[in-house]
Design a protein around this motif. Structure first.
Motif, short mmCIF file in Angstrom:
data_model
loop_
_atom_site.label_atom_id
_atom_site.label_comp_id
_atom_site.label_asym_id
_atom_site.label_seq_id
_atom_site.Cartn_x
_atom_site.Cartn_y
_atom_site.Cartn_z
N TYR A 1 0.85 -1.18 0.00
CA TYR A 1 0.00 0.00 0.00
C TYR A 1 0.89 1.24 0.00
CZ TYR A 1 -3.88 -3.09 1.01
OH TYR A 1 -4.82 -4.07 0.93
N PHE B 1 0.89 5.56 0.71
CA PHE B 1 0.22 6.61 1.47
C PHE B 1 0.91 7.96 1.25
CE2 PHE B 1 -2.18 3.77 4.34
CZ PHE B 1 -1.46 2.59 4.22
N TYR C 1 1.08 11.28 3.74
CA TYR C 1 0.75 11.86 5.03
C TYR C 1 1.17 13.32 5.04
CZ TYR C 1 -0.13 7.29 7.27
OH TYR C 1 -0.65 6.07 7.62
N GLN D 1 2.17 16.59 7.59
CA GLN D 1 2.61 16.97 8.94
C GLN D 1 2.69 18.49 9.02
OE1 GLN D 1 6.62 15.70 10.22
NE2 GLN D 1 5.75 15.08 12.17
N MET E 1 0.98 14.20 12.50
CA MET E 1 0.92 13.69 11.14
C MET E 1 -0.44 13.07 10.90
SD MET E 1 3.66 11.24 9.20
CE MET E 1 4.94 11.97 10.11
N PHE F 1 4.72 13.61 3.45
CA PHE F 1 5.54 12.39 3.40
C PHE F 1 4.82 11.33 2.58
CE2 PHE F 1 8.85 13.39 6.35
CZ PHE F 1 8.29 14.28 7.26
N ALA G 1 3.73 0.61 2.76
CA ALA G 1 3.49 -0.31 3.86
C ALA G 1 3.48 -1.72 3.30
CB ALA G 1 2.17 0.00 4.55
N LYS H 1 5.28 -3.17 8.02
CA LYS H 1 6.38 -2.23 8.19
C LYS H 1 6.21 -1.08 7.21
CE LYS H 1 11.43 -2.23 8.49
NZ LYS H 1 12.62 -3.11 8.53
N SER H 2 6.26 0.15 7.72
CA SER H 2 6.13 1.33 6.86
C SER H 2 7.48 1.97 6.62
CB SER H 2 5.19 2.35 7.50
OG SER H 2 3.87 1.87 7.54
N PHE I 1 9.08 5.56 5.01
CA PHE I 1 8.74 6.93 4.65
C PHE I 1 9.87 7.58 3.85
CE2 PHE I 1 4.97 7.98 7.26
CZ PHE I 1 4.90 6.85 8.04
N GLY I 2 9.48 8.50 2.97
CA GLY I 2 10.47 9.36 2.35
C GLY I 2 10.88 10.47 3.31
N ASP I 3 11.78 11.33 2.85
CA ASP I 3 12.27 12.40 3.71
C ASP I 3 11.42 13.65 3.67
OD1 ASP I 3 15.82 11.63 3.41
OD2 ASP I 3 14.32 11.00 4.87
N GLN J 1 14.17 14.79 8.36
CA GLN J 1 14.02 13.49 7.70
C GLN J 1 12.65 12.90 7.98
OE1 GLN J 1 17.26 10.81 8.53
NE2 GLN J 1 18.81 12.39 8.25
N GLY J 2 12.33 11.85 7.26
CA GLY J 2 11.08 11.15 7.50
C GLY J 2 11.21 10.18 8.66
#
Lengths: 112, 115
Positions: free
Chosen positions: A33, A35, A37, A39, A45, A91, A95, A99-100, A102-104, B41-42
């Protein structure tokens, strides 16, 4: 292992205009999946939009839509009619198996 | 409560001290996740629980990090002998049910500064 890359550290958009945030990812899994998000500054978030990898149809949530290109492993977010409240860090995340990754993030500024 | 809460919101520790960070998930949420977010950062995955079972702790950076959720609700992330590189925001998130499709509801985070 999954990797997520957001190549735009910062983006800017004029209020009421449209902006697209880029995201590419890498995974060897076939079932996952995706996503986006949001923030906001000093706030929690929250989910913007979700896409199932097995669905070809792009997800849409009001002014937010995605362009999901599975073969290219690309998952961009389009924000239409941008509002001042859209200013935040965004972000992209995958998933897989609980475990997810994330990008920066991309910091979006909305100019009045 | 209405959302995920975390305490303390801010923690300053001297290098070598032990710290404990608390997460109260949304009532009834099955899964609970811990992330470490360095400045700019993420979030990076640390560990996750399904009820009281810790199913994945592959993201914990060293054996100084320990997490528990003994009754399947509140969780504590403990960091022993803190180091300066542990300075970060620690985020907790919970989901209502199992599965990768689930929306994660995030807490406000605990900002840890190790001096």
């Amino acid at each position: 292992a999954q990797t997520v890359t957001q190549s735009q550290p910062e983006m800017s958009v004029q209020e009421a205009e449209t902006v697209t945030l880029s995201c590419t990812y890498d995974t060897s899994e076939s079932d996952y999946y995706l996503f986006w998000y949001k923030q906001p500054p000093s706030r929690q978030m929250i989910l913007v939009i979700r896409q199932e990898a097995y669905k070809q149809q792009n997800a849409t949530e009001n002014r937010f839509s995605v362009n999901f290109q599975k073969a290219a492993k690309s998952f961009s977010l389009k924000i239409s009619d941008s509002q001042l409240g859209d200013a935040a860090m965004y972000f992209c995340a995958t998933a897989v198996a609980g475990k997810s990754t994330f990008g920066d993030g991309t910091t979006l500024t909305v100019k009045p | 409560g209405a959302g995920v809460s975390q305490s303390p919101r801010y923690k300053v520790a001297k290098r070598g001290q032990d710290v404990a960070l608390r997460c109260d998930p949304i009532s009834g949420h099955v899964s609970l996740f811990w992330y470490q977010q360095a400045l700019g950062q993420g979030p990076e995955f640390l560990t996750y629980f399904q009820n009281e079972a810790q199913l994945d702790k592959s993201g914990l950076p060293s054996d100084r990090f320990f997490a528990e959720r003994p009754e399947g609700s509140v969780s504590t992330l403990k960091i022993q002998r803190t180091q300066q590189e542990d300075s970060a925001v620690y985020l907790c998130a919970s989901t209502q049910a199992l599965g990768d499709q689930e929306t994660q509801y995030f807490g406000p985070g605990t900002r840890l500064l190790v001096l």
